[in-house]
Design a protein around this motif. Structure first.
Motif, PDB file in Angstrom:
ATOM      1  N   HIS A 215     -22.203  -8.420  -6.722  1.00  0.00           N
ATOM      2  CA  HIS A 215     -22.988  -9.644  -6.870  1.00  0.00           C
ATOM      3  C   HIS A 215     -23.531 -10.272  -7.904  1.00  0.00           C
ATOM      4  O   HIS A 215     -23.490 -11.531  -8.230  1.00  0.00           O
ATOM      5  CB  HIS A 215     -23.629  -9.920  -5.453  1.00  0.00           C
ATOM      6  CG  HIS A 215     -22.666 -10.026  -3.936  1.00  0.00           C
ATOM      7  ND1 HIS A 215     -22.143  -9.029  -3.448  1.00  0.00           N
ATOM      8  CD2 HIS A 215     -22.514 -11.166  -3.348  1.00  0.00           C
ATOM      9  CE1 HIS A 215     -21.338  -9.510  -2.511  1.00  0.00           C
ATOM     10  NE2 HIS A 215     -21.569 -10.699  -2.316  1.00  0.00           N
ATOM     11  N   ALA A 216     -24.273  -9.561  -8.128  1.00  0.00           N
ATOM     12  CA  ALA A 216     -25.288  -9.878  -9.474  1.00  0.00           C
ATOM     13  C   ALA A 216     -24.376 -10.427 -10.644  1.00  0.00           C
ATOM     14  O   ALA A 216     -24.655 -11.269 -11.369  1.00  0.00           O
ATOM     15  CB  ALA A 216     -26.162  -8.625  -9.933  1.00  0.00           C
ATOM     16  N   VAL A 217     -23.311  -9.416 -11.164  1.00  0.00           N
ATOM     17  CA  VAL A 217     -22.276  -9.732 -11.955  1.00  0.00           C
ATOM     18  C   VAL A 217     -21.671 -10.938 -11.647  1.00  0.00           C
ATOM     19  O   VAL A 217     -21.303 -11.679 -12.460  1.00  0.00           O
ATOM     20  CB  VAL A 217     -21.790  -8.399 -12.524  1.00  0.00           C
ATOM     21  CG1 VAL A 217     -20.646  -8.789 -13.613  1.00  0.00           C
ATOM     22  CG2 VAL A 217     -22.542  -7.153 -12.591  1.00  0.00           C
ATOM     23  N   SER A 218     -21.057 -11.038 -10.451  1.00  0.00           N
ATOM     24  CA  SER A 218     -20.178 -12.092 -10.187  1.00  0.00           C
ATOM     25  C   SER A 218     -20.761 -13.363 -10.289  1.00  0.00           C
ATOM     26  O   SER A 218     -20.197 -14.482 -10.556  1.00  0.00           O
ATOM     27  CB  SER A 218     -19.367 -11.763  -8.949  1.00  0.00           C
ATOM     28  OG  SER A 218     -20.217 -12.258  -7.896  1.00  0.00           O
ATOM     29  N   TYR A 219     -21.949 -13.427  -9.944  1.00  0.00           N
ATOM     30  CA  TYR A 219     -22.594 -14.814 -10.246  1.00  0.00           C
ATOM     31  C   TYR A 219     -22.543 -15.533 -11.650  1.00  0.00           C
ATOM     32  O   TYR A 219     -22.518 -16.382 -11.819  1.00  0.00           O
ATOM     33  CB  TYR A 219     -24.496 -14.479  -9.888  1.00  0.00           C
ATOM     34  CG  TYR A 219     -24.578 -14.654  -8.335  1.00  0.00           C
ATOM     35  CD1 TYR A 219     -25.316 -15.948  -7.984  1.00  0.00           C
ATOM     36  CD2 TYR A 219     -24.339 -13.865  -7.345  1.00  0.00           C
ATOM     37  CE1 TYR A 219     -25.692 -16.047  -6.743  1.00  0.00           C
ATOM     38  CE2 TYR A 219     -24.507 -14.134  -6.042  1.00  0.00           C
ATOM     39  CZ  TYR A 219     -25.329 -15.099  -5.491  1.00  0.00           C
ATOM     40  OH  TYR A 219     -25.503 -15.380  -4.332  1.00  0.00           O
ATOM     41  N   GLY A 220     -22.773 -14.581 -12.589  1.00  0.00           N
ATOM     42  CA  GLY A 220     -22.277 -14.987 -14.052  1.00  0.00           C
ATOM     43  C   GLY A 220     -21.198 -15.434 -14.166  1.00  0.00           C
ATOM     44  O   GLY A 220     -20.950 -16.562 -14.934  1.00  0.00           O
ATOM     45  N   LEU A 221     -20.142 -14.876 -13.761  1.00  0.00           N
ATOM     46  CA  LEU A 221     -18.636 -15.306 -13.648  1.00  0.00           C
ATOM     47  C   LEU A 221     -18.554 -17.000 -13.156  1.00  0.00           C
ATOM     48  O   LEU A 221     -17.828 -17.659 -13.807  1.00  0.00           O
ATOM     49  CB  LEU A 221     -17.933 -14.424 -12.873  1.00  0.00           C
ATOM     50  CG  LEU A 221     -17.599 -12.989 -13.629  1.00  0.00           C
ATOM     51  CD1 LEU A 221     -16.665 -12.287 -12.577  1.00  0.00           C
ATOM     52  CD2 LEU A 221     -17.155 -12.967 -15.082  1.00  0.00           C
ATOM     53  N   SER A 222     -19.172 -16.907 -11.823  1.00  0.00           N
ATOM     54  CA  SER A 222     -19.024 -18.164 -11.110  1.00  0.00           C
ATOM     55  C   SER A 222     -19.887 -19.290 -12.008  1.00  0.00           C
ATOM     56  O   SER A 222     -19.105 -20.264 -12.101  1.00  0.00           O
ATOM     57  CB  SER A 222     -19.597 -18.165  -9.835  1.00  0.00           C
ATOM     58  OG  SER A 222     -19.604 -17.030  -9.180  1.00  0.00           O
ATOM     59  N   TYR A 223     -20.961 -18.978 -12.529  1.00  0.00           N
ATOM     60  CA  TYR A 223     -21.601 -19.973 -13.223  1.00  0.00           C
ATOM     61  C   TYR A 223     -20.878 -20.528 -14.451  1.00  0.00           C
ATOM     62  O   TYR A 223     -20.954 -21.717 -14.731  1.00  0.00           O
ATOM     63  CB  TYR A 223     -22.985 -19.419 -13.542  1.00  0.00           C
ATOM     64  CG  TYR A 223     -23.901 -20.413 -14.586  1.00  0.00           C
ATOM     65  CD1 TYR A 223     -24.505 -21.471 -14.065  1.00  0.00           C
ATOM     66  CD2 TYR A 223     -23.876 -20.189 -16.131  1.00  0.00           C
ATOM     67  CE1 TYR A 223     -25.269 -22.406 -14.724  1.00  0.00           C
ATOM     68  CE2 TYR A 223     -24.753 -21.046 -16.678  1.00  0.00           C
ATOM     69  CZ  TYR A 223     -25.292 -22.198 -16.196  1.00  0.00           C
ATOM     70  OH  TYR A 223     -25.810 -23.246 -16.863  1.00  0.00           O
ATOM     71  N   LEU A 224     -20.659 -19.372 -15.512  1.00  0.00           N
ATOM     72  CA  LEU A 224     -19.806 -19.959 -16.585  1.00  0.00           C
ATOM     73  C   LEU A 224     -18.182 -20.241 -16.311  1.00  0.00           C
ATOM     74  O   LEU A 224     -17.888 -21.243 -17.006  1.00  0.00           O
ATOM     75  CB  LEU A 224     -19.784 -18.636 -17.560  1.00  0.00           C
ATOM     76  CG  LEU A 224     -19.292 -19.093 -18.957  1.00  0.00           C
ATOM     77  CD1 LEU A 224     -20.453 -19.872 -19.613  1.00  0.00           C
ATOM     78  CD2 LEU A 224     -18.996 -17.928 -19.840  1.00  0.00           C
ATOM     79  N   LEU A 225     -17.611 -19.475 -15.551  1.00  0.00           N
ATOM     80  CA  LEU A 225     -16.093 -19.668 -15.503  1.00  0.00           C
ATOM     81  C   LEU A 225     -15.547 -20.527 -14.249  1.00  0.00           C
ATOM     82  O   LEU A 225     -14.295 -20.839 -14.140  1.00  0.00           O
ATOM     83  CB  LEU A 225     -15.349 -18.449 -15.733  1.00  0.00           C
ATOM     84  CG  LEU A 225     -15.790 -17.550 -16.646  1.00  0.00           C
ATOM     85  CD1 LEU A 225     -15.283 -16.198 -16.895  1.00  0.00           C
ATOM     86  CD2 LEU A 225     -15.363 -18.180 -18.215  1.00  0.00           C
ATOM     87  N   GLY A 226     -16.442 -20.738 -13.252  1.00  0.00           N
ATOM     88  CA  GLY A 226     -16.258 -21.249 -11.925  1.00  0.00           C
ATOM     89  C   GLY A 226     -15.282 -20.399 -11.114  1.00  0.00           C
ATOM     90  O   GLY A 226     -14.657 -20.789 -10.049  1.00  0.00           O
TER      91      GLY A 226
END
Length: 357
Positions: A259-270
């Motif tokens: 979850h912590a890593v995927s938050y970065g993906l959603s923030y930048l790449l949607g």
């Protein structure tokens, strides 16, 4: 020691066909000249479900676009639109997946709290209860129906409005509503639940409360996704309860690395939350060896495609933005790696992990 005194959903109805009771459930919550607003996932536009919504008086259906996860700007615009059109509303009902339910929770809060929803991204910043809100999942797995957060992408971060005012007043758990979910989407959201369980059960914050719910949710996910049987109504029934139990499990513990890593993906790449967790889970054997092996078995058994190489053309600046968002999720990292997590998950190590995705 300080124990968490957390707010749960006030009312729950479960069962096939329970959606048909919505009119009588909402009746006592109606205020004179204040409509009920139904946020419905745009997936259902032109389909049968909206025709079953019990509209009264000035009630309104708003089809919400959840192609991308909810943004603070979208929440603020919807709240302003409703205030301009109606002044006040009796309640907001979210019908859809996790993003639709999160939107309903957030807009409910912004009907009564000043400023922008971005002002309330964090823990216990919301000052006033929102208007009445109900959640009706049409996809199972996110646990959004029971959580005390509504996850939003803001101008500088992806972070929830975590508060005792955030949980729904009512949820309607009708497995019939998940029947037509696309197979890939059903799997990605189901894996959100599975990953909740792995991260909660293997985390440092685990306790018997979380364990009781987490173990049951995990067992249901294994029943559903490790077999190769055709999908049945029983699978939908089980996954809806796995979602509920998985959400309850993390309410009194926490999630972790995926979850912590995927938050970065959603923030930048949607990247949508469920698929983002799957993309990360594919590469974190170091932290959850047994869970990742079982996850890969589930992917194979269900013939699901997990994207690869989504970070390969990013700039240093973009990697830095993702790393900043991810490292901001301190409770998640502490649950996964312990109090000295910053020595373990350095910026360099996290960058190397993002490069693998």
């Amino acid at each position: 020691m300080q124990f968490r005194n957390f707010k749960m959903v006030s009312y729950v109805v479960y069962g096939r066909g329970s959606f048909n009771q919505l009119d009588e459930i909402l009746a006592p919550q109606r205020k004179v000249d204040a409509p009920m607003i139904f946020f419905v996932d745009h997936f259902f536009e032109g389909k049968a479900l909206p025709n079953r919504i019990p509209l009264r008086g000035k009630d309104k259906i708003i089809f919400v676009d959840v192609t991308y996860e909810p943004k603070t700007t979208q929440v603020d615009a919807l709240a302003q639109q409703l205030k301009a059109e109606f002044g006040m509303v009796s309640g907001i009902i979210g019908i859809g997946g996790g993003s639709t339910m999160d939107l309903a929770k957030a807009v409910s809060l912004m009907m009564t709290n000043p400023g922008s929803s971005a002002d309330y991204q964090g823990w216990d910043l919301v000052k006033f209860p929102g208007v009445y809100k109900a959640g009706i999942p049409t996809l199972s797995g996110t646990g959004a129906e029971v959580s005390r957060t509504t996850v939003l992408t803001g101008p500088t971060r992806k972070l929830g409005m975590n508060s005792d005012f955030t949980p729904f007043d009512q949820i309607v758990l009708d497995p019939e509503l998940t029947k037509d979910a696309p197979a890939n989407q059903r799997f990605y959201t189901g894996m959100d639940c599975y990953i909740h369980c792995i991260e909660s059960l293997e985390g440092n914050f685990i306790n018997e409360f979380s364990k009781s719910y987490g173990e049951k949710a995990l067992q249901l996910c294994q029943d559903i996704f490790l077999g190769k049987k055709p999908w049945t109504d029983e699978h939908d029934d089980k996954l809806m309860m796995a979602s509920y139990a998985g959400g309850m499990s993390i309410a009194y513990s926490q999630v972790g690395v995926a979850h912590a890593v995927s938050y970065g993906l959603s923030y930048l790449l949607g990247t949508k939350h469920g698929i983002g967790n799957c993309i990360v889970m594919n590469h974190i054997e170091e932290y959850y060896p047994k869970g990742v092996a079982e996850f890969k078995q589930m992917v194979a058994n269900n013939d699901i495609f997990i994207p690869e190489g989504i970070c390969k053309s990013l700039s240093d600046e973009q990697f830095e933005a993702m790393i900043n968002v991810s490292l901001g999720m301190k409770p998640l990292w502490e649950n996964a790696l312990g109090k000295n997590w910053e020595q373990i998950m350095t910026r360099e190590k996290l960058r190397a992990l993002y490069e693998k995705l």
